[in-house]
Design a protein around this motif. Structure first.
Motif, PDB file in Angstrom:
ATOM      1  N   LYS A  18      28.099  50.024  -3.182  1.00 16.01           N
ATOM      2  CA  LYS A  18      26.637  50.055  -3.196  1.00 16.01           C
ATOM      3  C   LYS A  18      26.157  51.196  -4.084  1.00 16.01           C
ATOM      4  CE  LYS A  18      22.488  50.434  -0.377  1.00 16.01           C
ATOM      5  NZ  LYS A  18      21.920  50.588   0.975  1.00 16.01           N
ATOM      6  N   TYR A  19      25.211  50.870  -4.957  1.00 16.55           N
ATOM      7  CA  TYR A  19      24.621  51.852  -5.865  1.00 16.55           C
ATOM      8  C   TYR A  19      23.128  51.943  -5.599  1.00 16.55           C
ATOM      9  CZ  TYR A  19      29.001  51.780  -8.387  1.00 16.55           C
ATOM     10  OH  TYR A  19      30.325  51.897  -8.720  1.00 16.55           O
ATOM     11  N   ARG A  20      22.626  53.159  -5.599  1.00 17.03           N
ATOM     12  CA  ARG A  20      21.204  53.403  -5.391  1.00 17.03           C
ATOM     13  C   ARG A  20      20.481  53.295  -6.732  1.00 17.03           C
ATOM     14  NH1 ARG A  20      17.161  55.104  -2.589  1.00 17.03           N
ATOM     15  NH2 ARG A  20      15.725  56.681  -3.350  1.00 17.03           N
ATOM     16  N   ALA A  21      19.383  52.568  -6.730  1.00 16.76           N
ATOM     17  CA  ALA A  21      18.556  52.412  -7.931  1.00 16.76           C
ATOM     18  C   ALA A  21      17.565  53.561  -7.997  1.00 16.76           C
ATOM     19  CB  ALA A  21      17.821  51.083  -7.879  1.00 16.76           C
ATOM     20  N   VAL A  22      17.545  54.273  -9.132  1.00 15.06           N
ATOM     21  CA  VAL A  22      16.607  55.374  -9.343  1.00 15.06           C
ATOM     22  C   VAL A  22      15.930  55.169 -10.700  1.00 15.06           C
ATOM     23  CG1 VAL A  22      17.917  57.005  -7.912  1.00 15.06           C
ATOM     24  CG2 VAL A  22      18.346  56.903 -10.364  1.00 15.06           C
ATOM     25  N   PRO A  23      14.682  55.644 -10.847  1.00 20.01           N
ATOM     26  CA  PRO A  23      14.007  55.503 -12.139  1.00 20.01           C
ATOM     27  C   PRO A  23      14.795  56.214 -13.240  1.00 20.01           C
ATOM     28  CG  PRO A  23      12.465  56.244 -10.433  1.00 20.01           C
ATOM     29  CD  PRO A  23      13.843  56.325  -9.845  1.00 20.01           C
ATOM     30  N   GLY A  24      14.879  55.561 -14.401  1.00 19.36           N
ATOM     31  CA  GLY A  24      15.587  56.162 -15.524  1.00 19.36           C
ATOM     32  C   GLY A  24      15.026  55.668 -16.840  1.00 19.36           C
ATOM     33  N   GLY A  25      14.373  56.531 -17.572  1.00 11.89           N
ATOM     34  CA  GLY A  25      13.842  56.144 -18.883  1.00 11.89           C
ATOM     35  C   GLY A  25      12.950  54.925 -18.786  1.00 11.89           C
ATOM     36  N   SER A  26      13.236  53.906 -19.588  1.00  8.36           N
ATOM     37  CA  SER A  26      12.442  52.679 -19.596  1.00  8.36           C
ATOM     38  C   SER A  26      13.029  51.627 -18.657  1.00  8.36           C
ATOM     39  CB  SER A  26      12.377  52.115 -21.014  1.00  8.36           C
ATOM     40  OG  SER A  26      13.688  51.799 -21.458  1.00  8.36           O
ATOM     41  N   GLY A  27      13.767  52.093 -17.654  1.00  7.58           N
ATOM     42  CA  GLY A  27      14.392  51.142 -16.743  1.00  7.58           C
ATOM     43  C   GLY A  27      14.894  51.797 -15.487  1.00  7.58           C
ATOM     44  N   VAL A  28      16.129  51.460 -15.128  1.00 11.04           N
ATOM     45  CA  VAL A  28      16.709  51.884 -13.858  1.00 11.04           C
ATOM     46  C   VAL A  28      18.131  52.395 -14.081  1.00 11.04           C
ATOM     47  CG1 VAL A  28      17.342  51.100 -11.531  1.00 11.04           C
ATOM     48  CG2 VAL A  28      15.371  50.088 -12.681  1.00 11.04           C
ATOM     49  N   ASP A  29      18.478  53.474 -13.358  1.00 12.89           N
ATOM     50  CA  ASP A  29      19.860  53.951 -13.306  1.00 12.89           C
ATOM     51  C   ASP A  29      20.416  53.582 -11.940  1.00 12.89           C
ATOM     52  OD1 ASP A  29      19.486  55.115 -15.782  1.00 12.89           O
ATOM     53  OD2 ASP A  29      19.378  57.164 -15.026  1.00 12.89           O
ATOM     54  N   TYR A  30      21.656  53.154 -11.902  1.00 14.96           N
ATOM     55  CA  TYR A  30      22.319  52.819 -10.643  1.00 14.96           C
ATOM     56  C   TYR A  30      23.370  53.884 -10.383  1.00 14.96           C
ATOM     57  CZ  TYR A  30      19.833  48.492 -11.286  1.00 14.96           C
ATOM     58  OH  TYR A  30      18.828  47.573 -11.465  1.00 14.96           O
ATOM     59  N   GLN A  31      23.199  54.596  -9.271  1.00 19.73           N
ATOM     60  CA  GLN A  31      24.021  55.774  -9.000  1.00 19.73           C
ATOM     61  C   GLN A  31      24.724  55.689  -7.646  1.00 19.73           C
ATOM     62  OE1 GLN A  31      21.238  59.059  -9.177  1.00 19.73           O
ATOM     63  NE2 GLN A  31      21.268  59.092 -11.412  1.00 19.73           N
ATOM     64  N   VAL A  32      25.852  56.385  -7.572  1.00 19.45           N
ATOM     65  CA  VAL A  32      26.546  56.615  -6.315  1.00 19.45           C
ATOM     66  C   VAL A  32      26.959  58.082  -6.325  1.00 19.45           C
ATOM     67  CG1 VAL A  32      28.850  55.890  -7.144  1.00 19.45           C
ATOM     68  CG2 VAL A  32      28.298  55.766  -4.708  1.00 19.45           C
ATOM     69  N   ASN A  33      26.675  58.767  -5.246  1.00 17.60           N
ATOM     70  CA  ASN A  33      26.966  60.201  -5.141  1.00 17.60           C
ATOM     71  C   ASN A  33      26.400  60.989  -6.330  1.00 17.60           C
ATOM     72  OD1 ASN A  33      28.412  59.706  -2.743  1.00 17.60           O
ATOM     73  ND2 ASN A  33      30.270  59.277  -3.903  1.00 17.60           N
ATOM     74  N   GLY A  34      25.200  60.600  -6.801  1.00 14.47           N
ATOM     75  CA  GLY A  34      24.541  61.308  -7.893  1.00 14.47           C
ATOM     76  C   GLY A  34      25.086  61.013  -9.279  1.00 14.47           C
ATOM     77  N   LYS A  35      26.084  60.128  -9.376  1.00 18.50           N
ATOM     78  CA  LYS A  35      26.700  59.802 -10.668  1.00 18.50           C
ATOM     79  C   LYS A  35      26.223  58.418 -11.122  1.00 18.50           C
ATOM     80  CE  LYS A  35      31.149  59.202 -12.931  1.00 18.50           C
ATOM     81  NZ  LYS A  35      32.584  59.274 -12.807  1.00 18.50           N
ATOM     82  N   THR A  36      25.690  58.345 -12.339  1.00 22.87           N
ATOM     83  CA  THR A  36      25.227  57.070 -12.871  1.00 22.87           C
ATOM     84  C   THR A  36      26.414  56.247 -13.339  1.00 22.87           C
ATOM     85  OG1 THR A  36      23.104  58.006 -13.558  1.00 22.87           O
ATOM     86  CG2 THR A  36      23.794  55.966 -14.646  1.00 22.87           C
ATOM     87  N   ARG A  37      26.502  55.007 -12.810  1.00 23.17           N
ATOM     88  CA  ARG A  37      27.590  54.099 -13.188  1.00 23.17           C
ATOM     89  C   ARG A  37      27.083  52.979 -14.094  1.00 23.17           C
ATOM     90  NH1 ARG A  37      32.641  54.978 -13.544  1.00 23.17           N
ATOM     91  NH2 ARG A  37      32.907  55.634 -11.404  1.00 23.17           N
ATOM     92  N   MET A  38      25.794  52.591 -13.914  1.00 20.91           N
ATOM     93  CA  MET A  38      25.237  51.528 -14.738  1.00 20.91           C
ATOM     94  C   MET A  38      23.751  51.819 -14.989  1.00 20.91           C
ATOM     95  SD  MET A  38      25.285  47.354 -14.210  1.00 20.91           S
ATOM     96  CE  MET A  38      23.850  47.092 -13.165  1.00 20.91           C
ATOM     97  N   THR A  39      23.278  51.414 -16.171  1.00 19.03           N
ATOM     98  CA  THR A  39      21.854  51.539 -16.481  1.00 19.03           C
ATOM     99  C   THR A  39      21.323  50.180 -16.915  1.00 19.03           C
ATOM    100  OG1 THR A  39      22.239  52.105 -18.801  1.00 19.03           O
ATOM    101  CG2 THR A  39      22.056  53.945 -17.246  1.00 19.03           C
ATOM    102  N   MET A  40      20.017  49.996 -16.695  1.00 18.14           N
ATOM    103  CA  MET A  40      19.310  48.828 -17.189  1.00 18.14           C
ATOM    104  C   MET A  40      18.064  49.360 -17.879  1.00 18.14           C
ATOM    105  SD  MET A  40      16.487  46.650 -16.801  1.00 18.14           S
ATOM    106  CE  MET A  40      15.863  47.065 -15.195  1.00 18.14           C
ATOM    107  N   ARG A  41      17.892  48.981 -19.113  1.00 16.10           N
ATOM    108  CA  ARG A  41      16.721  49.384 -19.883  1.00 16.10           C
ATOM    109  C   ARG A  41      15.977  48.136 -20.325  1.00 16.10           C
ATOM    110  NH1 ARG A  41      17.793  53.247 -17.539  1.00 16.10           N
ATOM    111  NH2 ARG A  41      18.503  55.240 -18.324  1.00 16.10           N
ATOM    112  N   GLN A  42      14.660  48.253 -20.418  1.00 15.06           N
ATOM    113  CA  GLN A  42      13.863  47.123 -20.864  1.00 15.06           C
ATOM    114  C   GLN A  42      13.204  47.448 -22.195  1.00 15.06           C
ATOM    115  OE1 GLN A  42      11.430  46.160 -17.360  1.00 15.06           O
ATOM    116  NE2 GLN A  42      12.875  44.488 -17.032  1.00 15.06           N
ATOM    117  N   ASN A  43      13.208  46.456 -23.078  1.00 13.01           N
ATOM    118  CA  ASN A  43      12.602  46.607 -24.387  1.00 13.01           C
ATOM    119  C   ASN A  43      12.050  45.244 -24.802  1.00 13.01           C
ATOM    120  OD1 ASN A  43      11.797  47.487 -26.880  1.00 13.01           O
ATOM    121  ND2 ASN A  43      13.860  47.701 -27.719  1.00 13.01           N
ATOM    122  N   ASN A  44      10.750  45.179 -25.030  1.00 12.48           N
ATOM    123  CA  ASN A  44      10.102  43.924 -25.424  1.00 12.48           C
ATOM    124  C   ASN A  44      10.421  42.782 -24.464  1.00 12.48           C
ATOM    125  OD1 ASN A  44       8.906  45.092 -27.691  1.00 12.48           O
ATOM    126  ND2 ASN A  44      10.750  44.748 -28.916  1.00 12.48           N
ATOM    127  N   GLY A  45      10.456  43.084 -23.155  1.00  9.68           N
ATOM    128  CA  GLY A  45      10.685  42.057 -22.143  1.00  9.68           C
ATOM    129  C   GLY A  45      12.131  41.687 -21.907  1.00  9.68           C
TER     130      GLY A  45
END
Length: 123
Positions: free
Chosen positions: A57-84
């Motif tokens: 399980k990863y916690r979703a936190v705001p990150g830039g133009s999208g979302v960072d998915y973290q566990v124990n404060g470490k980002t494992r995956m990011t999602m960014r949005q650009n032009n939809g």
């Protein structure tokens, strides 16, 4: 009484160099107003990171133009949005790896199976 966990019934399957990722999203938003996820990663890069085949399980936190998915404060995956459009990247084995959804395989992802696997592994 234990709280019932509800999962979004639609998962995602993403892949890129040396990695495959199954994504299951929780139905309820977290305190940041985002959806936490379960990620199951497979492949050489996931193996080298020590998480091959594990559902975590990863916690979703705001990150830039999208979302960072973290566990124990470490980002494992990011999602960014650009032009939809959404762009995903995972961080494994000391590097960032771009991954993209494979729509046909996303239909095969079973979020409730991932939830069961995460409960059994104690993560």
């Amino acid at each position: 009484m234990a709280e019932t966990v509800v999962m979004n019934p639609y998962g995602k399957y993403l892949e890129g160099e040396d990695v495959e990722v199954e994504v299951a999203q929780f139905a309820a938003k977290n305190t940041d107003g985002l959806y936490d996820v379960l990620l199951k990663m497979r492949g050489a890069a996931a193996f080298n990171a020590g998480i091959d085949g594990k559902t975590i399980k990863y916690r979703a936190v705001p990150g830039g133009s999208g979302v960072d998915y973290q566990v124990n404060g470490k980002t494992r995956m990011t999602m960014r949005q650009n032009n939809g459009a959404s762009y995903f990247q995972v961080f494994l084995d000391g590097r960032g790896i771009s991954i993209a959804e494979v729509k046909a395989r996303s239909q095969e992802v079973r979020p409730l199976h991932l939830l069961t696997a995460s409960t059994e592994s104690g993560k």
